[in-house]
Design a protein around this motif. Sequence first.
Motif, short mmCIF file in Angstrom:
data_model
loop_
_atom_site.label_atom_id
_atom_site.label_comp_id
_atom_site.label_asym_id
_atom_site.label_seq_id
_atom_site.Cartn_x
_atom_site.Cartn_y
_atom_site.Cartn_z
N THR A 77 48.63 63.06 101.34
CA THR A 77 47.59 62.64 100.59
C THR A 77 47.77 62.58 99.11
OG1 THR A 77 46.14 63.96 102.08
CG2 THR A 77 45.07 63.43 100.09
N ASP A 102 43.03 71.96 100.85
CA ASP A 102 42.09 71.88 101.83
C ASP A 102 41.60 70.27 101.61
OD1 ASP A 102 41.78 74.01 103.18
OD2 ASP A 102 40.79 74.81 101.48
N LYS A 103 41.42 69.87 100.27
CA LYS A 103 41.19 68.51 99.96
C LYS A 103 41.62 67.90 98.45
CE LYS A 103 36.51 68.91 98.54
NZ LYS A 103 35.15 68.62 98.57
N THR A 105 40.74 65.45 95.58
CA THR A 105 39.83 64.24 95.29
C THR A 105 40.12 63.80 93.88
OG1 THR A 105 38.12 65.63 94.38
CG2 THR A 105 37.99 65.03 96.70
#
Length: 108
Positions: A77, A102-103, A105
């Motif tokens: 990512t 987890d993420k 952004t």
Amino acid sequence: SLIFSVVIVIAIAAIGFAAEKQTFTGVITDDMCKDGNHKEMHMGTDAKCVTECIKGMHGKYLLYDGKASYELSDQKTPEKFAAAKVTVTGTLDPATKIIKVDKITAAK
């Protein structure tokens, strides 16, 4: 027994504490430019430097928060955020300085 119950409660509390999610804001960089300073590499833009170090030199993506660098468990990512300011949500292992991601952004 009471002792066994106390041990179970402590173990559950330790697991819960260790898995506490946090947010970290910083710049996606690589392990060759841990402080996010890419000028000495002479590779053009910061994003190009990060991408080249990852692909060409088998580097690892890191998050640099202005004080410390943390390796990211997710090494796919971050590619689209090379040299960009991001917010990472995850769990930090303080012993290894690896964030279990987890993420990720774009930072606001």
